[in-house]
Design an enzyme around this catalytic site. Structure first.
Site, PDB file in Angstrom:
ATOM      1  N   HIS A 183       0.545  -1.589  -0.157  1.00  0.00           N
ATOM      2  CA  HIS A 183       0.056  -0.200  -0.041  1.00  0.00           C
ATOM      3  C   HIS A 183       1.163   1.227   0.267  1.00  0.00           C
ATOM      4  CE1 HIS A 183      -3.656  -2.411   0.589  1.00  0.00           C
ATOM      5  NE2 HIS A 183      -3.029  -2.744   1.329  1.00  0.00           N
TER       6      HIS A 183
ATOM      7  N   ASP B  90      -2.583 -10.110  -2.695  1.00  0.00           N
ATOM      8  CA  ASP B  90      -3.270  -9.808  -1.656  1.00  0.00           C
ATOM      9  C   ASP B  90      -4.889  -9.603  -2.031  1.00  0.00           C
ATOM     10  OD1 ASP B  90      -2.043  -8.607   1.206  1.00  0.00           O
ATOM     11  OD2 ASP B  90      -4.065  -7.762   0.888  1.00  0.00           O
TER      12      ASP B  90
ATOM     13  N   HIS C 267      -6.173  -7.038  -0.955  1.00  0.00           N
ATOM     14  CA  HIS C 267      -6.666  -6.205  -0.752  1.00  0.00           C
ATOM     15  C   HIS C 267      -5.887  -5.093  -2.023  1.00  0.00           C
ATOM     16  CE1 HIS C 267      -7.082  -6.693   3.197  1.00  0.00           C
ATOM     17  NE2 HIS C 267      -8.280  -5.413   3.508  1.00  0.00           N
TER      18      HIS C 267
ATOM     19  N   ASP D  76      -4.134 -12.778   2.965  1.00  0.00           N
ATOM     20  CA  ASP D  76      -5.769 -12.427   3.433  1.00  0.00           C
ATOM     21  C   ASP D  76      -7.048 -12.396   2.663  1.00  0.00           C
ATOM     22  OD1 ASP D  76      -4.941  -8.634   3.412  1.00  0.00           O
ATOM     23  OD2 ASP D  76      -4.819 -10.561   1.577  1.00  0.00           O
TER      24      ASP D  76
END
Ligand SMILES: NCCCNCCCCCS
Ligand SMILES: [Zn+2]
Length: 343
Positions: free
Chosen positions: A159, A195, A197, A284
């Site tokens: 991120h 991931d 996200h 995740d």
């Protein structure tokens, strides 16, 4: 497959502002402990310590003023007599300016953060720079002839963009390693982000470039964090047009939908013919992850590794997210074992 690991990650144990409350951060030290234990219990391979690198290596993808901020933030915060975690209180949104760096740490924290999930403590800088050094060491091992390596990075990085941190990420470990691959003479590198996200930071860093392809499968930003990047129509810009591929997937996605998207993504990367692939390995996507919404099960992570092996290129796996700590070791190492079995 060799693993690069350091205990220095334990220096970073922060809080986060979530759902309006200050809570212990989901991105906690036990995550790396559990993964290391699994690496050792299955005998994945040698575990080595990271080499040291100059901060100029981080500045190949981050701005110098941002790296300097990360290095000095805690000293400036604690100089005000503050002993608790450093968190922003204002952000330069909409028509506020971000071209002039404020002198006050409260201004800098907001300038260089996209959210309140990146608290800074006394040990954060050392943990963060060591995490980036794990990824750089793993890439160096590929350049020295290894077909694959696992950088057990903590904190994660995908991120983090050139000039901002967010979502538990401070330096973009995967992007720093991908840039090192190019600096070492590679013509093309691909970053595959699995991931849950969207890797907004990695996308942003390479968005205008054709020598680094970014491909991400993730929770649809209409429904999931980071909410403001990761749509299918984001395909790169300028020289980078056509070298950014997003696969937003709905809440509830299980292997049938995920596996089909991943196979398409890996064919796209294979056609790009990169010298190496950097995999942002977040797990995740697991059905019991506390902050995510896909339905993959333990054995699906073996299938992820097998599918990535089908690209047929050397791969550096860089640890990103995954917050169901009990299963994070099995799930992360399943990807690595699937890859090794199929390569
Ligand atoms: N309710 C979701 C809160 C998300 N907060 C940040 C998540 C960062 C994931 C990094 S892989
Ligand atoms: Zn994640």
């Amino acid at each position: 497959m060799l693993t690069v690991y350091s205990q220095a990650h334990r220096l970073h144990h922060a809080t986060e502002l979530k759902d309006g409350l200050i809570k212990p951060c989901f991105e906690m030290p036990s995550r790396a402990d559990t993964i290391l234990a699994r690496v050792q219990s299955v005998g994945l391979g040698e575990v080595i310590v990271p080499r040291d690198y100059d901060t100029s290596r981080y500045a190949r993808v981050h701005s110098e003023r941002y790296v300097r901020f990360l290095e000095n933030a805690w000293a400036e915060w604690s100089a005000l007599g503050r002993t608790h975690d450093a968190l922003p209180l204002i952000w330069p949104v909409r028509d506020l300016r971000s071209d002039i760096e404020p002198e006050h740490i409260d201004g800098k924290l907001g300038l260089y953060a996209m959210d309140a999930g990146v608290a800074i403590t006394a040990g954060t800088w050392e943990a963060v720079r060591t995490s980036a050094n794990l990824a750089l060491t793993g890439m160096a091992k590929l350049e020295e002839g290894e077909h694959s390596a696992f950088a057990l990075c903590r904190p994660p990085g995908h991120h983090a963009a050139a000039e901002y941190m967010g979502g538990y990420c401070y330096l973009n470990n995967a992007a720093i390693a991908a840039q090192a691959c190019l600096d070492g003479g590679a013509k093309r590198v691909a970053v595959l982000d699995v991931d849950y996200h969207h890797g907004n930071g990695t996308q942003s860093i390479f968005y205008q470039r054709a020598d680094a392809m970014f491909v991400s499968l993730h929770g649809d930003p209409k429904q999931s964090y980071p909410y403001f990047l990761g749509h299918r129509d984001e395909q790169g810009a300028g020289a980078g047009l056509g070298f950014n591929h997003n696969y937003p997937l709905p809440h509830g996605t299980a292997w049938d939908g995920y596996g089909e998207a991943l196979a398409h993504a890996c064919r796209t990367i294979a056609a790009y013919a990169p010298d190496a692939v950097v995999v942002s390995l977040g797990v995740d996507t697991f059905k019991d992850d506390p902050i995510s919404h896909f339905q993959l099960d333990n054995e699906d992570f073996l299938r992820i590794g097998v599918t990535i092996a089908g690209i047929g290129r050397p791969a550096l796996f860089v640890m990103e997210g995954g917050y169901m700590v009990d299963d994070i070791g099995v799930n992360a190492v399943n990807v690595l074992r699937g890859f090794e079995a199929a390569r």
